[in-house]
Every structure is written in structure tokens, then in C-alpha cells.
Design an enzyme around this catalytic site. Structure first.
Site, short mmCIF file in Angstrom:
data_model
loop_
_atom_site.label_atom_id
_atom_site.label_comp_id
_atom_site.label_asym_id
_atom_site.label_seq_id
_atom_site.Cartn_x
_atom_site.Cartn_y
_atom_site.Cartn_z
N TYR A 179 -8.24 5.66 -8.84
CA TYR A 179 -9.29 6.66 -8.60
C TYR A 179 -9.70 7.43 -9.86
O TYR A 179 -10.67 8.19 -9.82
CB TYR A 179 -8.85 7.64 -7.51
CG TYR A 179 -9.20 7.15 -6.12
CD1 TYR A 179 -10.52 7.15 -5.68
CD2 TYR A 179 -8.22 6.67 -5.26
CE1 TYR A 179 -10.86 6.68 -4.43
CE2 TYR A 179 -8.54 6.21 -3.99
CZ TYR A 179 -9.87 6.22 -3.58
OH TYR A 179 -10.20 5.77 -2.34
N GLU A 265 13.68 -7.58 7.30
CA GLU A 265 12.26 -7.76 7.00
C GLU A 265 11.40 -6.66 7.61
O GLU A 265 10.54 -6.09 6.93
CB GLU A 265 11.77 -9.12 7.50
CG GLU A 265 10.27 -9.33 7.32
CD GLU A 265 9.76 -10.63 7.89
OE1 GLU A 265 8.51 -10.82 7.91
OE2 GLU A 265 10.57 -11.47 8.35
N ASP A 317 12.13 -12.93 10.00
CA ASP A 317 11.53 -13.79 11.02
C ASP A 317 11.76 -15.25 10.69
O ASP A 317 11.86 -15.64 9.52
CB ASP A 317 10.02 -13.54 11.12
CG ASP A 317 9.68 -12.21 11.76
OD1 ASP A 317 10.55 -11.63 12.44
OD2 ASP A 317 8.54 -11.74 11.58
#
Length: 436
Positions: A179, A265, A317
Site C-alpha cells: 500500500y 493442516e 488431508d
């Protein structure tokens, strides 16, 4: 504090029904009773692994100065390995770079920078180091070239901003940096990418530039440390855990009575583990970065491993992206391969959820998801990765996943009951030493 022995809990009705529903498809009875780990003898395999990890870490430290970075004739191979520098050192190097650039302009050669190439073709996985490293390739960023004028301009601006930060001895986030000059940077990905180039050019870690990512990772469990002088006890952080600070250099006096580190995770699994106080059931430290790991979490995990010499068990996963996340922790990311020596934490064990677990634990068909074409392509690409090839057990599991074309999330275990993860799955895995 050692937790009081728990009374054997009655199995939830949902878990019994799930076991009956899947008995035909599972080699085991999925309606298991909660597993007790309060007998220290049941942690035998984990304690053996811990001793092995400590011995391996000590051996690595002994030969740290005699690594593969030396070629056969005894000369140091040319690779980009950055260092942790203080603000004064970064300032000195930035001023040297800009003085060289100014001299080049005055002598009529124009403005240009020699930047290490961070493309995939300029990287390699070094098995002896167990991580990705950046090779010696160089790219020329020339202000007079249409192809590189924009990147050269952004690089000059970023170095100016970093010089200001180091001069004032203050830090900022990558978002704040973007920014400061939105019209020039256009997208944060552009300023982030050039920030890594500047770190390579200066020869320092990205954190040395006093630009950090926002807090993302969380830790809970059997570890205490001091953060900028304040004592932090991660067993008293509630279900939300303690945010991992981006300034890991401010963390001191790390102590723990844990047997291992559980690397998770997803935030949802982390919350279940934290709410069930799993770290009291089995002494451990639980860490998550809520998906793809940020630099702060990777630095913190490496710090825990280096100082505590604990095994790290990964819970992700059962899909290619879970393995990609583990690979970033273990061998480093390709985008920051120049800093892999500081960020990579090799030798993480894959605890679960593994493709072979889907049948072994009788995961219902409705909880198994069909892999997309992109999933399959990612899986096949990962089978060609060196860190997968060097581990036959990992290769076999990933091959099984791609062959069956099915995946599953950690939350699939909730089909047997909300606490199946903490009461049955993880205790069984740990007692059996079922990690690869």
C-alpha cells in the site's frame, strides 16, 4: 502436570452405527472403543522414534560444516544460501548495491541489477541436505530493456522502502508495503515477488528486511517460552491457541516435556485437538498454519525441532495438496528456495490421513471425494518429485491415491463421532507406530 487417569468412556451411538455400516468394507472394526495411552509402555514406538530423531539431529550438527555444498575437488559449490542479518548489515549491503548502481549510471552503462534466478529450472533438490536449494543462475534486470524495466523500477522502490524500515528499526507487513505504492505495484503478488528478489540480492533472509507476513499459524500444548520477555504457557491458551509471532527472533527459553510435535493442516482439526486437550492425553505440541504454511510458522517449527529434538508427525488431508503442504515444511518452497536452510524442517513423518487409511478405517463412501482432473495431474506431478521418490512408502501411498482417484479430508473421521480423531484414530496410530 500429569493428567489424572480417565475412566473408560462409553462409545458414542453414532460411532457404533458407523461401525456396523462399514464392517463389510473394512478389515478392522470401525466401532472401536477409545484407546488409552496413559500407560507409558504404549508410547514405546514413539519414544524410540524420539531417540532416533535426537541422534540424527546431533549427527547433522557434527557434520554441518562438511556438507554436500562442497564439490569433489574440495571447493565450495556455487549456490545461493542467505544469512540472517541485522539492520546495520542490511543497510550496508543496500547502500553498496545502490552505490554500484549509481556508478554504473554515471559511467554510461545504465541501471541494472544482477539477481539470482528463482525459476524452477534454477533449483534442485539435494538429497543429502533434504531440501531444495537455489543454483548459481543469474538474471539481469536492466532499466533500458522493455522486458525488465518494470521489475527494475519495482526493485529500486522496494529497496528504498526496506532501507527506510531498517534505518528506523521498525517492521511492517507485506500488505503495508504494497500500500505504500499501489499504482506502481498494482498487485501485492508483484511486490511480494520482488521482495524475495531483494532478499536474494542482499543475501539475507526475508525477515532480515524487516518485512513480515501477518500472523497465521497457531500453537497449543506442552511448550513454554518467553516472547519479548513475556512468559507464554501454551497449555493455558484455550481452544484458540497462541498465535505464532512473525518475529521468531524474539522467542527465547523454549522448554517442553512433550513426546512429539503434531503438525496439522487444517484449523478445524486443530480446534478439535485443542478443545479435547489432546496434548494432555498424549504429551505433545500441536501446530497449524491453517493450510499453506507461512514463513513465521515454518521458522517456529524449525526452531522447535532444532532446540527440542522432537519427532514431527504430520496430519493432513488425503489428497495431493496435503502432501504439498508437508513438502513445503520439509524441503522448502520453490518461491523461497534461497532461504531453505533457515525454513526447511526435514524428516517429518506422515501420520495420516493416508490413502490406505480409507479402507483400513472403513471411511464411508459418501465421505470419499472423487479427485478432479487437476487433482490427478497434481498427484502425478508429485510422483516425479525427488522428495517423494526417495521415500518408497510415500510413493506407494500417493500412487494408490492417484490410481483410485479418490481423496478424503481429515473431517471424514467425524462420520464415526466428533471425537473419533482424538479418542481412537490418533491414539491407535501412535500406539502402533503407524507413520511413514
Amino acid at each position: 502436570m500429569v493428567p489424572k487417569p480417565r475412566k473408560r468412556q462409553r462409545e458414542p451411538a453414532g460411532s457404533r452405527l458407523a461401525g456396523k455400516r462399514n464392517r463389510a468394507t473394512s478389515s478392522l472394526d470401525t466401532a472401536r472403543a477409545p484407546v488409552s495411552l496413559e500407560d507409558a509402555s504404549l508410547l514405546g514406538k514413539l519414544q524410540v522414534l524420539r531417540r532416533q530423531i535426537k541422534a540424527k539431529d546431533e549427527e547433522k550438527q557434527r557434520r554441518a560444516q562438511d556438507t554436500v555444498l562442497r564439490s569433489n575437488n574440495g571447493h565450495v559449490a556455487t549456490r545461493v544460501e542467505v544469512l540472517e542479518l541485522n539492520s546495520n548489515q542490511v543497510l550496508a549491503e543496500l547502500e553498496r548495491i545502490m552505490l554500484s548502481a549509481a556508478t554504473s549510471i554515471l559511467e554510461g552503462r545504465g541501471l541494472s541489477y544482477k539477481v539470482p534466478r528463482r525459476s524452477a529450472g534454477n533449483q534442485e533438490y539435494v538429497e543429502e541436505l533434504e531440501r531444495i536449494v537455489l543454483k548459481e543462475g543469474i538474471a539481469i534486470r536492466n532499466f533500458a530493456s522493455i522486458a525488465s524495466v518494470r521489475k527494475t523500477t519495482i526493485m529500486t522502490r522496494v529497496m528504498q522502502l526496506v532501507h527506510e524500515l531498517c534505518s528506523r528499526r521498525i517492521h511492517t507487513t507485506k500488505r503495508d508495503l504494497f500500500y505504500t505504492d499501489v499504482k506502481l505495484f498494482r498487485q501485492q503478488t508483484e511486490s511480494d515477488d520482488v521482495l524475495n528478489d531483494v532478499a536474494c540480492l542482499v543475501g539475507c533472509t526475508r525477515n532480515s528486511l524487516n518485512v513480515v507476513a501477518s500472523e497465521k499459524g497457531i500453537v497449543v500444548g506442552r511448550v513454554t517460552f518467553q516472547e519479548d520477555g513475556d512468559l507464554i504457557d501454551c497449555t493455558r491458551m484455550g481452544v484458540g491457541g497462541k498465535a505464532i509471532p512473525p518475529y521468531t527472533d524474539r522467542i527465547t527459553n523454549i522448554t517442553s516435556d512433550a513426546e512429539f510435535i503434531l503438525l496439522v493442516e487444517k484449523d478445524a482439526a486443530f480446534m478439535r485437538l485443542a478443545e479435547d486437550r489432546f496434548y494432555n492425553r498424549v504429551k505433545c505440541i500441536i501446530v497449524t498454519a491453517k493450510g499453506q504454511p507461512d514463513v513465521g510458522t515454518r521458522l517456529f517449527l524449525r526452531r522447535l525441532k532444532r532446540e527440542l529434538h522432537l519427532p514431527i508427525l504430520g496430519l493432513v488431508d488425503s489428497d495431493p495438496y496435503g502432501l504439498k503442504i508437508l513438502s513445503v515444511y520439509m524441503s522448502g518452497s520453490k518461491g523461497m528456495s534461497y532461504d531453505s536452510a533457515n525454513l526447511a524442517t526435514p524428516d517429518i513423518k506422515w501420520l495420516g490421513i493416508r490413502p490406505s487409511d480409507l479402507d483400513r478405517y472403513g471411511i464411508p463412501e459418501q465421505c470419499r471425494l472423487a479427485m478432479t482432473e487437476n487433482d490427478i495431474k497434481t498427484g502425478k506431478d508429485m510422483l516425479e518429485e525427488d522428495f517423494i521418490k526417495k521415500n518408497p512408502a510415500w510413493y506407494h501411498e500417493l500412487s494408490l491415491m492417484v490410481k483410485r482417484r479418490e481423496k478424503a479430508e481429515i473431517q471424514a473421521l467425524s462420520s464415526f463421532g466428533f471425537q473419533y480423531l482424538t479418542e481412537v484414530y490418533l491414539p491407535e496410530k501412535i500406539r502402533a507406530g503407524d507413520w511413514i
